[in-house]
Design a protein around this motif. Structure first.
Motif, short mmCIF file in Angstrom:
data_model
loop_
_atom_site.label_atom_id
_atom_site.label_comp_id
_atom_site.label_asym_id
_atom_site.label_seq_id
_atom_site.Cartn_x
_atom_site.Cartn_y
_atom_site.Cartn_z
N PHE A 57 1.99 2.13 -3.37
CA PHE A 57 0.82 2.86 -4.06
C PHE A 57 0.82 4.25 -3.55
CE2 PHE A 57 -3.76 3.70 -3.72
CZ PHE A 57 -4.06 3.55 -5.04
N VAL A 58 0.93 4.69 -2.23
CA VAL A 58 0.74 5.79 -1.90
C VAL A 58 1.97 6.65 -2.32
CG1 VAL A 58 1.15 7.41 0.29
CG2 VAL A 58 -0.10 5.23 0.62
N GLY A 59 3.11 6.29 -2.38
CA GLY A 59 4.25 6.85 -3.11
C GLY A 59 3.94 7.16 -4.69
N LEU A 60 3.31 6.22 -5.29
CA LEU A 60 3.06 6.64 -6.64
C LEU A 60 1.92 7.63 -7.10
CD1 LEU A 60 3.12 2.85 -7.98
CD2 LEU A 60 4.73 4.60 -8.60
N ILE A 61 1.02 7.65 -6.04
CA ILE A 61 -0.07 8.54 -5.89
C ILE A 61 0.66 10.14 -5.86
CG2 ILE A 61 -1.91 9.58 -4.76
CD1 ILE A 61 -2.84 7.02 -5.99
N MET A 62 1.40 10.05 -4.74
CA MET A 62 2.25 11.37 -4.40
C MET A 62 3.12 11.84 -5.73
SD MET A 62 1.23 12.89 -1.77
CE MET A 62 0.26 12.16 -0.46
N GLY A 63 3.84 10.81 -6.22
CA GLY A 63 4.77 11.28 -7.36
C GLY A 63 3.79 11.69 -8.53
N SER A 64 2.58 11.14 -8.76
CA SER A 64 1.73 11.71 -9.88
C SER A 64 1.11 12.79 -9.53
CB SER A 64 0.55 10.31 -10.12
OG SER A 64 1.21 9.11 -10.34
N ILE A 65 0.76 13.10 -8.28
CA ILE A 65 0.29 14.64 -7.88
C ILE A 65 1.20 15.52 -8.14
CG2 ILE A 65 -0.58 16.00 -6.27
CD1 ILE A 65 -2.04 13.38 -5.01
N PHE A 66 2.62 15.41 -7.45
CA PHE A 66 3.40 16.31 -7.84
C PHE A 66 4.31 16.50 -9.14
CE2 PHE A 66 2.68 16.34 -3.21
CZ PHE A 66 2.78 17.59 -2.86
N ARG A 67 4.44 15.25 -9.61
CA ARG A 67 5.17 14.96 -11.01
C ARG A 67 6.65 15.71 -10.82
NH1 ARG A 67 1.39 13.12 -14.76
NH2 ARG A 67 2.64 13.84 -16.61
N PRO A 68 7.44 15.43 -10.21
CA PRO A 68 8.85 16.09 -10.12
C PRO A 68 9.56 15.58 -11.13
CG PRO A 68 8.48 14.08 -8.64
CD PRO A 68 7.21 14.28 -9.07
N SER A 69 10.26 16.50 -11.77
CA SER A 69 11.18 16.07 -12.74
C SER A 69 12.22 17.31 -12.75
CB SER A 69 10.48 16.23 -14.08
OG SER A 69 10.21 17.46 -14.51
N ALA A 70 13.37 17.03 -13.55
CA ALA A 70 14.60 17.88 -13.56
C ALA A 70 14.67 18.03 -15.11
CB ALA A 70 15.72 17.46 -12.61
N GLU A 71 15.42 19.23 -15.18
CA GLU A 71 15.91 19.52 -16.76
C GLU A 71 17.07 18.55 -16.96
OE1 GLU A 71 15.08 21.67 -19.26
OE2 GLU A 71 13.21 21.88 -18.13
N LEU A 72 17.32 17.81 -18.06
CA LEU A 72 18.10 16.83 -18.28
C LEU A 72 19.48 17.59 -18.45
CD1 LEU A 72 16.64 14.66 -21.18
CD2 LEU A 72 17.68 14.09 -18.81
N ALA A 94 9.28 2.01 0.84
CA ALA A 94 8.25 1.86 -0.26
C ALA A 94 7.89 3.33 -1.07
CB ALA A 94 7.12 0.94 0.17
N ILE A 95 7.25 3.94 -0.09
CA ILE A 95 6.82 5.63 -0.51
C ILE A 95 7.93 6.02 -1.58
CG2 ILE A 95 5.93 7.77 0.54
CD1 ILE A 95 4.62 6.34 2.58
N TYR A 96 9.12 6.02 -0.71
CA TYR A 96 10.30 6.69 -1.55
C TYR A 96 10.63 6.03 -2.83
CZ TYR A 96 15.22 6.43 -2.27
OH TYR A 96 16.65 6.20 -3.03
N GLN A 97 10.49 4.76 -3.09
CA GLN A 97 10.53 4.14 -4.21
C GLN A 97 9.48 4.72 -5.14
OE1 GLN A 97 12.35 1.23 -4.70
NE2 GLN A 97 12.87 0.81 -2.55
N PHE A 128 0.70 -1.23 0.02
CA PHE A 128 0.23 0.22 0.03
C PHE A 128 0.99 1.10 -0.09
CE2 PHE A 128 -2.75 3.19 2.01
CZ PHE A 128 -3.80 3.11 0.95
N ALA A 129 1.97 1.10 0.66
CA ALA A 129 2.95 2.30 0.73
C ALA A 129 3.53 2.48 -0.65
CB ALA A 129 3.96 1.89 1.82
N VAL A 142 10.78 16.72 -4.88
CA VAL A 142 10.91 15.30 -4.60
C VAL A 142 10.68 15.00 -3.05
CG1 VAL A 142 12.22 13.23 -4.57
CG2 VAL A 142 12.01 14.65 -6.48
N THR A 143 11.47 15.70 -2.35
CA THR A 143 11.54 15.83 -0.80
C THR A 143 10.15 16.01 -0.35
OG1 THR A 143 13.62 16.82 -0.95
CG2 THR A 143 12.53 16.79 1.03
N ILE A 144 9.42 17.08 -0.73
CA ILE A 144 8.02 17.27 -0.33
C ILE A 144 7.34 16.17 -0.45
CG2 ILE A 144 6.17 18.66 -0.57
CD1 ILE A 144 7.89 21.20 -1.08
N ALA A 145 7.04 15.82 -1.93
CA ALA A 145 6.43 14.75 -2.12
C ALA A 145 6.56 13.29 -1.28
CB ALA A 145 6.48 14.23 -3.55
N CYS A 146 7.93 13.09 -0.84
CA CYS A 146 8.07 11.97 -0.17
C CYS A 146 7.50 12.33 1.26
CB CYS A 146 9.67 11.77 -0.15
SG CYS A 146 10.30 10.90 -1.35
#
Ligand code: ASP
Length: 464
Positions: free
Chosen positions: A135-150, A352-355, A132-133, A268-272
């Motif tokens: 899953f929570v991580g994936l939801i958080m990641g999907s909400i915040f959609r963190p990314s960096a410039e290549l 798991a959330i971090y992953q 479940f954790a 990323v930090t906030i989402a985690c």
């Protein structure tokens, strides 16, 4: 299966379930031991102000001061690091003896059927909460959609090949080929395995009709019982040093990492951390409430391992403190001695959330897109399984992340964009690891508490 000589305070808490199952006479009940207080008795002397001040407040002050010192002085404060290392070393020093002695006594005094029933439930709950954790991580990641410039990716990041270990090897690795090596290498699962069968062996001796064998079994229980008690005393003493250790450890992390948490990495930090908070409030809070257990009362004892895990970034290193909390929460020793060391190794909800969050960060950065639902399913399965057999040590989650990335076709190969994005995550790993380890350890305690309560084995006097 209860050797009569087991006379620890916990033994009086043996449950009706067990007694029925055994159909044996109850162990002699010794004087009621009070639930241990975290504070030492009022002390007098030059440092009395220190020892008499509430331990939690001292630790929290250490935490805040450490963060401030790290941010303000940066690398100039790094001379303080050995004071943090001292705290970690003290905890690690007693980690193996405490796991071994409590497990042996626990296994020697519990009915194997009960151990089996409790064990299966706890392991299942560990796996379900971990899945479940993710899953929570994936939801958080999907909400915040963190990314960096290549373009901002770290150049020349060392690629690491994800170790593809087949599940059969992971399971076989639980059995040590040398117990000495397992202890020296701190392979917790192997030590757990050996300690349990060793303890069960002792209980058979204690039940023997042969007087010599019975005496040998009973003597061993008394010896390991004594060792376990001494270790608990040592934990209480070491915790008095915790505020200083915490200050130094936090100052070190902030001195090295503070400035790196900027921009995309801050997201990323906030989402985690929001994911961690969500899991604590809704999943752990929910499990406790459903089982009619007070959240406030739970954290009265769970706060010490929570904070210790936060600053040491090691579930294994925190084990002595987690075990002390389990004891104070009214969990019988034969359960916590088995489930907490096991949880420190296989139950990693924070990780798991971090992953989940980091996998999305890497995918968004490299491909510009989030995962498909199918890929998310693969991540949930891989991350949950990867947590089995990964030690609760600082940074272990980052290694597990390699396996997760590999499973969705994003291998970390030297010089690749994936390696660059992964390197960025590694740059802030210490900060993410603090939160995830605190959650990992809290999850072990929550799962053990609710399963124990569900089986009617929790000493409710400790909750009054
Ligand atoms: N540090 C974590 C723990 O000890 C594992 C991880 O790196 O996620 O539980």
């Amino acid at each position: 299966m209860v050797p009569q000589e087991v006379s620890m305070a916990d033994e009086k808490k043996k449950t009706p379930v067990k007694k029925e199952a055994e159909g044996k006479k109850e162990p002699e009940v010794k004087k009621e031991a009070p639930v241990k207080k975290e504070e030492a008795p009022v002390k007098k002397g030059a440092l009395s102000w220190y020892f008499n001040f509430n331990l939690l407040y001292r630790i929290l002050i250490g935490l805040v001061l450490g963060a401030l010192l790290g941010i303000i002085f940066g690398e100039k404060i790094l001379w303080i690091a050995p004071f943090g290392a001292l705290f970690v070393r003290l905890l690690k020093m007693i980690m193996m003896p405490i796991i071994f002695s409590t497990l042996v006594v626990g296994a020697a005094s519990i009915n194997p059927t009960v151990l089996g029933k409790v064990g299966v439930r706890i392991v299942l709950l560990y796996l379900v909460t971990s899945a479940f954790a993710v899953f929570v991580g994936l939801i958080m990641g999907s909400i915040f959609r963190p990314s960096a410039e290549l373009a901002t990716l770290a150049v020349g990041a060392a690629g690491k090949a994800a170790a593809k270990t087949p599940i059969s090897t992971v399971l076989l690795n639980i059995i040590p080929t040398s117990i000495a090596q397992a202890v020296v290498n701190e392979t917790v699962l192997q030590v757990i395995f050996f300690a349990i069968i060793f303890g069960v062996g002792i209980s058979y001796l204690s039940l023997s009709k042969d007087k010599r064998l019975k005496t040998a079994g009973d003597t061993l229980v008394v010896v390991f019982d004594g060792i376990a008690e001494v270790m608990m005393r040592m934990v209480t003493g070491i915790m008095q040093y915790a505020p200083i250790g915490v200050l130094a450890l936090v100052a070190e992390v902030f001195a090295k990492q503070g400035s790196k948490v900027a921009g995309s990495l801050a997201v990323v930090t906030i989402a985690c951390f929001l994911g961690y908070a969500f899991h604590v409030i809704f999943v752990y809070g929910g499990l406790l409430v459903i089982n009619k257990l007070s959240i406030k009362r739970f954290f009265r004892d769970a706060k010490n391992p929570f904070i210790t895990a936060f600053v040491t970034r090691s579930s294994n290193g925190t084990l002595p403190v987690t075990i002390e909390a389990g004891k104070n929460l009214g969990i019988p020793r034969d359960i916590y001695a088995f489930s907490l060391p096991l949880g420190a190794t296989i139950n990693m909800d924070g990780t798991a959330i971090y992953q989940g969050v980091c996998a999305i960060f890497i995918s968004m950065t490299v491909t510009g897109a989030n995962f498909t639902l199918g890929q998310m399913g693969i991540i949930i399965v891989t991350a949950t399984l990867a947590s089995i057999g990964t030690a609760g040590v600082p940074g272990a989650g980052a290694i597990m992340l390699l396996m997760v990335l590999e499973s969705v076709g994003l291998p970390v190969v030297e010089g690749s964009a994936v390696a660059g994005a992964y390197a960025m995550i590694l740059g802030i790993d210490a900060i993410l690891d603090m939160g995830r380890t605190a959650l990992n350890v809290t999850g072990d305690l929550v799962c053990t508490t609710v399963v124990t309560k569900g089986m009617g084995m929790l000493d409710m006097k400790a909750w009054e």
